[in-house]
Design a protein around this motif. Sequence first.
Motif, PDB file in Angstrom:
ATOM      1  N   GLN A 231       9.745 -15.198  18.510  1.00  0.00           N
ATOM      2  CA  GLN A 231      10.572 -14.074  18.931  1.00  0.00           C
ATOM      3  C   GLN A 231      10.031 -12.719  18.482  1.00  0.00           C
ATOM      4  O   GLN A 231      10.253 -11.713  19.157  1.00  0.00           O
ATOM      5  N   VAL A 232       9.356 -12.675  17.355  1.00  0.00           N
ATOM      6  CA  VAL A 232       8.882 -11.402  16.809  1.00  0.00           C
ATOM      7  C   VAL A 232       7.378 -11.280  17.021  1.00  0.00           C
ATOM      8  O   VAL A 232       6.615 -12.176  16.642  1.00  0.00           O
ATOM      9  N   GLY A 233       6.954 -10.181  17.621  1.00  0.00           N
ATOM     10  CA  GLY A 233       5.541  -9.993  17.910  1.00  0.00           C
ATOM     11  C   GLY A 233       4.754  -9.402  16.763  1.00  0.00           C
ATOM     12  O   GLY A 233       3.611  -9.780  16.503  1.00  0.00           O
ATOM     13  N   VAL A 234       5.381  -8.461  16.029  1.00  0.00           N
ATOM     14  CA  VAL A 234       4.680  -7.776  14.946  1.00  0.00           C
ATOM     15  C   VAL A 234       5.714  -7.113  14.040  1.00  0.00           C
ATOM     16  O   VAL A 234       6.800  -6.730  14.478  1.00  0.00           O
ATOM     17  N   LEU A 235       5.384  -7.013  12.751  1.00  0.00           N
ATOM     18  CA  LEU A 235       6.218  -6.306  11.785  1.00  0.00           C
ATOM     19  C   LEU A 235       5.500  -5.039  11.343  1.00  0.00           C
ATOM     20  O   LEU A 235       4.336  -5.074  10.946  1.00  0.00           O
ATOM     21  N   VAL A 236       6.197  -3.904  11.421  1.00  0.00           N
ATOM     22  CA  VAL A 236       5.696  -2.637  10.896  1.00  0.00           C
ATOM     23  C   VAL A 236       6.547  -2.306   9.676  1.00  0.00           C
ATOM     24  O   VAL A 236       7.746  -2.051   9.792  1.00  0.00           O
ATOM     25  N   SER A 237       5.930  -2.339   8.489  1.00  0.00           N
ATOM     26  CA  SER A 237       6.705  -2.185   7.256  1.00  0.00           C
ATOM     27  C   SER A 237       6.197  -1.041   6.388  1.00  0.00           C
ATOM     28  O   SER A 237       4.989  -0.877   6.188  1.00  0.00           O
ATOM     29  N   ASP A 238       7.149  -0.278   5.874  1.00  0.00           N
ATOM     30  CA  ASP A 238       6.854   0.692   4.821  1.00  0.00           C
ATOM     31  C   ASP A 238       6.453  -0.076   3.566  1.00  0.00           C
ATOM     32  O   ASP A 238       6.674  -1.300   3.468  1.00  0.00           O
ATOM     33  N   ILE A 239       5.888   0.599   2.588  1.00  0.00           N
ATOM     34  CA  ILE A 239       5.592  -0.031   1.304  1.00  0.00           C
ATOM     35  C   ILE A 239       6.688   0.270   0.293  1.00  0.00           C
ATOM     36  O   ILE A 239       7.238  -0.617  -0.341  1.00  0.00           O
ATOM     37  N   GLU A 240       7.038   1.535   0.143  1.00  0.00           N
ATOM     38  CA  GLU A 240       8.076   1.918  -0.810  1.00  0.00           C
ATOM     39  C   GLU A 240       9.460   1.634  -0.229  1.00  0.00           C
ATOM     40  O   GLU A 240       9.901   2.327   0.678  1.00  0.00           O
ATOM     41  N   MET A 241      10.145   0.627  -0.758  1.00  0.00           N
ATOM     42  CA  MET A 241      11.501   0.321  -0.313  1.00  0.00           C
ATOM     43  C   MET A 241      12.299  -0.265  -1.462  1.00  0.00           C
ATOM     44  O   MET A 241      11.752  -1.007  -2.278  1.00  0.00           O
ATOM     45  N   PRO A 242      13.597   0.047  -1.542  1.00  0.00           N
ATOM     46  CA  PRO A 242      14.418  -0.527  -2.599  1.00  0.00           C
ATOM     47  C   PRO A 242      14.595  -2.027  -2.424  1.00  0.00           C
ATOM     48  O   PRO A 242      14.447  -2.557  -1.333  1.00  0.00           O
ATOM     49  N   GLU A 243      14.908  -2.684  -3.522  1.00  0.00           N
ATOM     50  CA  GLU A 243      15.142  -4.132  -3.606  1.00  0.00           C
ATOM     51  C   GLU A 243      13.867  -4.959  -3.453  1.00  0.00           C
ATOM     52  O   GLU A 243      13.599  -5.842  -4.250  1.00  0.00           O
ATOM     53  N   MET A 244      13.079  -4.698  -2.412  1.00  0.00           N
ATOM     54  CA  MET A 244      11.808  -5.402  -2.237  1.00  0.00           C
ATOM     55  C   MET A 244      10.834  -4.482  -1.519  1.00  0.00           C
ATOM     56  O   MET A 244      11.126  -3.974  -0.437  1.00  0.00           O
ATOM     57  N   ASP A 245       9.669  -4.251  -2.136  1.00  0.00           N
ATOM     58  CA  ASP A 245       8.705  -3.347  -1.502  1.00  0.00           C
ATOM     59  C   ASP A 245       7.897  -4.068  -0.429  1.00  0.00           C
ATOM     60  O   ASP A 245       8.001  -5.284  -0.243  1.00  0.00           O
ATOM     61  N   GLY A 246       7.099  -3.289   0.298  1.00  0.00           N
ATOM     62  CA  GLY A 246       6.345  -3.845   1.416  1.00  0.00           C
ATOM     63  C   GLY A 246       5.271  -4.825   1.006  1.00  0.00           C
ATOM     64  O   GLY A 246       4.969  -5.775   1.742  1.00  0.00           O
ATOM     65  N   TYR A 247       4.667  -4.617  -0.168  1.00  0.00           N
ATOM     66  CA  TYR A 247       3.664  -5.567  -0.650  1.00  0.00           C
ATOM     67  C   TYR A 247       4.297  -6.932  -0.899  1.00  0.00           C
ATOM     68  O   TYR A 247       3.759  -7.974  -0.510  1.00  0.00           O
ATOM     69  N   THR A 248       5.447  -6.924  -1.582  1.00  0.00           N
ATOM     70  CA  THR A 248       6.124  -8.182  -1.895  1.00  0.00           C
ATOM     71  C   THR A 248       6.630  -8.847  -0.622  1.00  0.00           C
ATOM     72  O   THR A 248       6.534 -10.073  -0.464  1.00  0.00           O
ATOM     73  N   LEU A 249       7.167  -8.041   0.286  1.00  0.00           N
ATOM     74  CA  LEU A 249       7.626  -8.569   1.573  1.00  0.00           C
ATOM     75  C   LEU A 249       6.484  -9.274   2.296  1.00  0.00           C
ATOM     76  O   LEU A 249       6.639 -10.399   2.791  1.00  0.00           O
ATOM     77  N   THR A 250       5.324  -8.645   2.332  1.00  0.00           N
ATOM     78  CA  THR A 250       4.160  -9.237   3.014  1.00  0.00           C
ATOM     79  C   THR A 250       3.750 -10.536   2.341  1.00  0.00           C
ATOM     80  O   THR A 250       3.475 -11.548   3.017  1.00  0.00           O
ATOM     81  N   ALA A 251       3.681 -10.518   1.008  1.00  0.00           N
ATOM     82  CA  ALA A 251       3.293 -11.725   0.278  1.00  0.00           C
ATOM     83  C   ALA A 251       4.284 -12.865   0.538  1.00  0.00           C
ATOM     84  O   ALA A 251       3.881 -14.023   0.698  1.00  0.00           O
TER      85      ALA A 251
END
Length: 309
Positions: A231-251
């Motif tokens: 269903q999802v083609g691509v994720l565009v994510s910021d790095i600086e975000m509260p609760e979970m940053d973009g690096y951790t989200l990617t990992a």
Amino acid sequence: MAGVLDSVNQRTQLVGANRLELLLFKLSGRQRFGINVFKVREVLQCPPLTAMPKLNPFVRGIAHIRGQTISVIDLSMATGGKMIDDLDKRFIIISEYNRSIQGFLVDSVERIININWDSVMPPPQGSGRKSYLTAVTEVDKELIEILDVEKILHEISPINTDVSEAVTKDLDVTNVRDKIIFIADDSSVARNQVNKALTVLGLKIEMAKNGQEALERLKEIAAETGNVTDQVGVLVSDIEMPEMDGYTLTAEIKSTPELKDLHVILHTSLSGIFNQAMVKKVGADDFIAKFHPDELASAVKKWLGLEEH
């Protein structure tokens, strides 16, 4: 104070799982604010400022620093507070956002704190559309407010979100028409900028306000079919975000079987070689510095398979 000022550049090399360092400062009152050390180039006592005609009212003047001409923004005025006075006793935080260098005039600069992103929370509900907060955290039983600098800069000098015709010419999304472009960013202004830039691709767009919210939603989508890429083609994510940053989200995405095939583009106002190394470390597919609509739209096209890699 000298220790804080001297250590900023060295401490931008922080590497950690879901961690950040904040430089604490005050504006015109007792409230403490924070800015990510990664965004800070240096902190200086406010130099003489040159007034220029037709400047935005929040821009107190131009400073000439190390061969560069830098606009100095009164951060108190820009967030609805009173003008900062006695400039020769104040400080400017030299920072880099969205490929530009600017100075933020502040009353005082205090210390650097090291915290986990999961202790950084979105601003309270009901803070209103005019709130300039992107997140809050607590240090020594005191609330620290993290400003939405992208919103402040956008109000002073709006960013163009138009994608050129060259990027959309002969665009054929037939094979991915049912795919979602997923956006994760804690700044409402940044989410809207990305949304406007990518709307021209003609696909559905879904948005989350931080990495934790994005991860939970992506897992929900994956549970419906077994693989999020159905269903999802691509994720565009910021790095600086509260609760979970973009690096951790990617990992997290790359280590979760039903999510690992999702292409992740990290899209951030953070810059530098350090970030390129982190992109590889966590397994992101691409890294785009904010904000250039053509570059972002082209990267999304690439990872959607709409042009050759």
